[in-house]
Design an enzyme around this catalytic site. Structure first.
Site, PDB file in Angstrom:
ATOM      1  N   LYS A  29       0.845  -1.205   0.000  1.00  0.00           N
ATOM      2  CA  LYS A  29       0.000   0.000   0.000  1.00  0.00           C
ATOM      3  C   LYS A  29       0.877   1.252   0.000  1.00  0.00           C
ATOM      4  CE  LYS A  29      -0.400  -0.273   5.022  1.00  0.00           C
ATOM      5  NZ  LYS A  29      -1.241  -0.791   6.119  1.00  0.00           N
ATOM      6  N   ARG A  75     -10.823   0.057  14.679  1.00  0.00           N
ATOM      7  CA  ARG A  75     -10.582   0.857  13.485  1.00  0.00           C
ATOM      8  C   ARG A  75     -11.548   0.394  12.407  1.00  0.00           C
ATOM      9  NH1 ARG A  75      -4.604   1.211  10.771  1.00  0.00           N
ATOM     10  NH2 ARG A  75      -5.129  -0.928  10.231  1.00  0.00           N
ATOM     11  N   TYR A  93      17.229  28.609  11.148  1.00  0.00           N
ATOM     12  CA  TYR A  93      16.033  29.319  11.590  1.00  0.00           C
ATOM     13  C   TYR A  93      15.820  29.138  13.087  1.00  0.00           C
ATOM     14  CZ  TYR A  93      14.431  30.007   6.769  1.00  0.00           C
ATOM     15  OH  TYR A  93      14.302  30.380   5.468  1.00  0.00           O
ATOM     16  N   MET A 131      13.417  24.179   4.570  1.00  0.00           N
ATOM     17  CA  MET A 131      12.667  23.557   3.481  1.00  0.00           C
ATOM     18  C   MET A 131      13.582  22.757   2.552  1.00  0.00           C
ATOM     19  SD  MET A 131      10.237  25.274   0.579  1.00  0.00           S
ATOM     20  CE  MET A 131       8.901  25.771   1.630  1.00  0.00           C
TER      21      MET A 131
END
Ligand SMILES: *Cc1c(COP(=O)(O)O)cnc(C)c1O
Length: 383
Positions: A35, A130, A266, A314
């Site tokens: 999957k 689930r 950052y 990023m």
């Protein structure tokens, strides 16, 4: 030159891991779970290495069609079953087996016009809450399914919530339902209903596969095939003799000499306490590297272990080059997987652990902008 980031898929490792799962499964048949585009590896890229499985399990109908297009004629199981009535037409046409976990799916089957008898896995909820029928509803669901002319064979399945931990693990999760409780619940509810049974994911297979009631008729390993330990940090991939099926690598594109007191990245979350050499690698969260990996996350540069510094941006991240005087612009960086230069493995689970997540999420999250290569002869092939 293209940006140096690269994901490399290792078919030899996939073959090795499938053989490992098969050993654990003994005489049970193996669904290779593919999957999420083979956990981010790419169905077309893993297919040949995993075609020794007895079947493929996934949940996206388009992915099932891709397996048929590759020439796979064996079983394919849809783990979530049909989402709407026309999915059953595709199941008939492509010969897909499908889970049936709710009344609405039985209604769809009852209304479905087909010549082909469907093979279904009736799914029970044994405590994960689930998907699946409640235990007291299994008998009626089985009877109804079994009476449908559209159905050729009814098998039985359930899924473990906690196969990766010991039942008595004391980690504050009080209401945890143990594997044994789920096993007992399943056995009691399905009693002696006829049909094959499937219960085990990777964790159940590796940790409890010596028990025949866990192996049952079909096992469903996913993550183990890709070389990540299902129960990290309890055990690592090496403990289970699993090899990484994916390497994420890049290169240094910058080097800085910084003084004591200088901050990196950052938010200035890392501050040097002495003069340091640091490197900037071309990989960031837009490539799928976890932003929540912080200072100390393991990375390899020039085949040697070092650590990440500060916040991941990023497109870039910063690395400590202390003790790596030869590292410079162009030096190879391995973010996880098998380091090409040294052959050493940096387990994806360690990186995931440092970011508060699991190997599953990292391998599934490698971004579309990352080019992918297939390494046909190295990276874990059996000698
Ligand atoms: C994903 C999945 C698996 C495989 O789980 P792993 O932990 O990756 O081995 C097995 N069964 C079902 C129903 C699943 O959804």
């Amino acid at each position: 030159m293209p940006r140096p980031i690269l994901a490399t898929i290792h078919p030899g490792a996939l073959r090795h891991n499938l053989a490992r799962a098969r050993r654990a499964a003994r005489d049970a048949r193996v669904w290779a779970v593919v999957k999420a585009d083979a956990y981010g590896h790419g169905i077309e890229r893993v297919f040949d290495a995993l075609r020794g499985a007895d079947g493929f399990a996934l949940l996206d109908l388009a992915e099932a069609a891709r397996l048929r297009a590759l020439g796979w004629r064996g079983p394919i199981l849809l783990l979530e079953g049909a989402f709407e009535p026309r999915d059953l037409e595709l199941c008939s046409r492509l010969g897909l087996w499908h889970a049936v976990h709710c009344d609405a799916q039985i209604d769809m089957l009852a209304a479905h016009k087909t010549q082909a008898g469907h093979r279904v896995f009736l799914k029970m909820d044994s405590g994960m809450h689930r998907l699946g029928f409640a235990p007291h509803r299994m008998g009626a669901a089985w009877t109804r399914l079994n009476a449908l002319p559209q159905v050729e064979e009814v098998s039985l399945m359930t899924h473990f919530a906690n196969a990766d931990v010991d039942a008595d693990a004391d980690d504050g999760a009080g209401a945890r339902v143990g594997l044994d409780a789920q096993l007992e619940c399943f056995a009691r509810a399905v009693g002696d209903l006829p049909g094959e049974r499937s219960l085990a994911n990777s964790a159940a297979l590796l940790r409890h596969g010596h028990r025949p009631e866990v192996r049952a008729d079909w096992v469903r390993p996913g993550i183990a095939l890709y070389g990540s330990a299902p129960d990290f940090p309890g055990h690592d991939a090496a403990h289970w003799d699993l090899r990484p099926a994916m390497t994420l690598s890049t290169r240094l594109i910058g080097v800085q000499e910084i003084g004591a007191g200088a901050a990196v990245g950052y938010g200035s979350t890392f501050v040097a306490d002495r003069p340091m050499r640091i490197g900037t690698a071309a990989c960031g969260y837009a490539d799928g590297y976890p932003r929540h990996a912080g200072t100390g996350t393991p990375v390899m540069v020039d085949g040697r272990r070092t650590r990440l510094l500060g916040r991941v941006s990023m497109d870039m991240l910063a690395l400590d080059l202390t003790g790596l005087p030869n590292a410079g612009v162009g030096s190879p960086v391995t973010l996880w997987g098998r380091d090409a230069a040294s052959g050493a493995v940096l387990p994806i689970d360690r990186v995931a652990g440092a970011a508060g997540t699991v190997g599953y999420e990292l391998m599934c999250a490698v971004a579309p902008r990352v080019p992918v290569a297939v390494d046909e002869d190295a990276g874990g092939a059996d000698a």
